[in-house]
Design an enzyme around this catalytic site. Structure first.
Site, PDB file in Angstrom:
ATOM      1  N   LYS A   1       8.897 -16.836 -11.068  1.00 13.67           N
ATOM      2  CA  LYS A   1       8.172 -15.658 -11.562  1.00 13.67           C
ATOM      3  C   LYS A   1       7.000 -16.082 -12.455  1.00 13.67           C
ATOM      4  CE  LYS A   1       8.820 -11.563 -14.332  1.00 13.67           C
ATOM      5  NZ  LYS A   1       9.647 -10.940 -15.342  1.00 13.67           N
TER       6      LYS A   1
ATOM      7  N   ASP B   1      -3.883  -6.361   4.765  1.00 15.14           N
ATOM      8  CA  ASP B   1      -4.812  -7.256   5.457  1.00 15.14           C
ATOM      9  C   ASP B   1      -5.202  -8.444   4.593  1.00 15.14           C
ATOM     10  OD1 ASP B   1      -6.318  -5.697   3.860  1.00 15.14           O
ATOM     11  OD2 ASP B   1      -7.355  -4.637   5.487  1.00 15.14           O
TER      12      ASP B   1
ATOM     13  N   ASN C   1       0.852  -1.196   0.000  1.00 17.04           N
ATOM     14  CA  ASN C   1       0.000   0.000   0.000  1.00 17.04           C
ATOM     15  C   ASN C   1       0.884   1.241   0.000  1.00 17.04           C
ATOM     16  OD1 ASN C   1       0.546   0.778   2.852  1.00 17.04           O
ATOM     17  ND2 ASN C   1      -0.390  -1.227   3.204  1.00 17.04           N
TER      18      ASN C   1
END
Ligand SMILES: Cc1cc2nc3c(=O)[nH]c(=O)nc-3n(C[C@H](O)[C@H](O)[C@H](O)COP(=O)(O)O)c2cc1C
Length: 404
Positions: free
Chosen positions: A288, A278, A209
């Site tokens: 990958k 969260d 975030n």
């Protein structure tokens, strides 16, 4: 209010090449509302004229022991006036004179006659700095209770590398802010978290975030300033970890939880300014992820991470527990729900979409909710918000101590 507002700071300047940084420092101190007076050595006047210092400090500059007309005994009067006396740069010469009590000019006499606390910022060539004579002089001053501001290490003006560089003006201003901070967290173990966490999808990708970690950093710094034993547990940050704190870097929300779980019992307060993710991918891919074999779109499956604050809130004994609610809507509702569900003492809520608030910037607009009331704070720097939070934490700790 600014911690340097109205403080009387006497700045001693000796003849070192780092002197130019002291001009910036004076400007910073004056911007923060401090009163400054400057004492210069003859050596210092070889580098920068007293007129420049006079202009930056907005005050007369003192340099003559015998002919300062507006002071009866200048070296005594000046330190009587000051709350603190900072010598920056402090040459090898002034350190030697101070260590031996030599007082043959205004600066050295003022240092010897100091009524107020003295801080020195040694700045010189690395060989001069490492010279046993200089090291011994610094130790003598330290043992006498003079604050030694450790020099930085790096490329010096003489093109040599090593210790001896005077810290930047901003860092010296911070040292003064530390000096004036109340020492009301001495002996208190404080856990502070900051920054985002990262949940890895594959070896090169993650979800995270926009948290920069700046609010957590400001809280950790302020708690350390106030004498707390601070452990700062944090995800990847966009600013440096403050000095004087135990540094515990983590990556994922689970790492954050594990780092706090073991430390929570021994702490008196936890201030949870981190923004842990969260959710986390259900499956971590060892290699990958490739787009080949996918038909234009694909989905990832997520699961909830440990609710760190709620889990620790459930284990809380008499620790002070502070949470943050960074929301983009219904801030009050979410904040109050979190306060209750997570067993917090108070919650610091903000609308991260508001101008001047939230993640990346240096300011914040927060509302503090306790079980009983709410307090709306104005737009403030993250440092000021940190002070507001710690004032309340100290108040709660004192109440708990009094109730024992
Ligand atoms: C160009 C130049 C740069 C200097 N820089 C430093 C320095 O950074 N630190 C230091 O201790 N001395 C430095 N010196 C030496 C001091 O200026 C010298 O020791 C002087 O006597 C110091 O006097 P004061 O402590 O009374 O100001 C420098 C000298 C010159 C010529």
């Amino acid at each position: 209010m600014n911690r340097l507002q109205g403080k009387k700071i006497l700045v001693g300047v000796s003849g070192g090449i780092a002197i130019y940084k002291t001009l910036t420092l004076l400007s910073l101190l004056n911007k923060q509302g401090a009163q400054t007076r400057v004492v210069m050595t003859e050596g210092a006047c070889q580098f920068v004229t007293p007129l420049t210092f006079q202009t930056m400090s907005k005050n007369k500059v003192y340099k003559d022991l015998f002919s300062e007309e507006d002071h009866f005994i200048p070296h005594i009067d000046l330190t009587r006036w000051a709350d603190v006396f900072l010598i920056a740069p402090a040459t090898a010469n002034i350190l030697a004179k101070m260590a031996r009590g030599i007082s043959d000019d205004l600066l050295s006499s003022t240092a010897l006659a100091a009524h107020c606390p003295v801080l020195v910022s040694p700045a010189m060539n690395v060989v001069m700095y490492r010279n046993p004579a200089t090291q011994e002089n610094i130790q003598i001053l330290r043992d006498r209770g003079i604050g030694i501001i450790e020099p930085d290490s790096g490329l010096l003006a003489c093109d040599e590398k090593g210790e001896g560089r005077m810290p930047e003006a901003e860092d010296l201003a911070r040292v003064l802010e530390d000096f004036f901070a109340p020492k009301d967290l001495v002996g208190t173990k404080i856990l502070v978290t900051g920054g985002p966490t990262r949940e890895m999808i594959d070896p090169v990708r993650f979800i995270s975030n926009r948290s920069s970690g700046k609010q957590g950093i400001a809280i950790a710094r302020e708690a350390a300033r106030r004498g707390g034993e601070v452990t700062f547990v944090h995800g990847p940050l966009q600013a440096p970890v403050p000095k004087g704190v135990e540094d515990v870097p983590v990556t994922s929300t689970e790492d954050l939880y594990l780092a706090l779980k073991d430390r929570f019992d021994g702490a008196q307060a936890l201030i949870m300014a981190a923004a842990p993710a969260d959710m986390t991918p259900v499956h971590y891919l060892d290699q990958k992820m490739k787009k080949e074999g996918k038909s234009g779109s694909f989905s990832l499956e997520f699961k909830e991470t440990t609710d760190v604050l709620k889990t620790l809130g459930g284990q809380k004994k008499d620790q002070v527990l502070v949470g943050f609610a960074a929301e983009t809507q219904s801030v009050e509702d979410y904040a109050k729900k979190k306060l209750k569900e997570k067993n917090l003492d108070f919650i610091v809520a903000n609308d991260v979409s508001a101008q001047g608030a939230g993640f990346a910037g240096d300011t914040n607009i927060v509302t503090i909710f306790t079980k009983k009331d709410r307090e709306d704070l104005p737009l403030q720097s993250k440092e000021e918000v940190a002070r507001e939070i710690l004032d309340r934490v100290v108040g709660l700790l004192q109440e708990r101590e009094a109730g024992k």
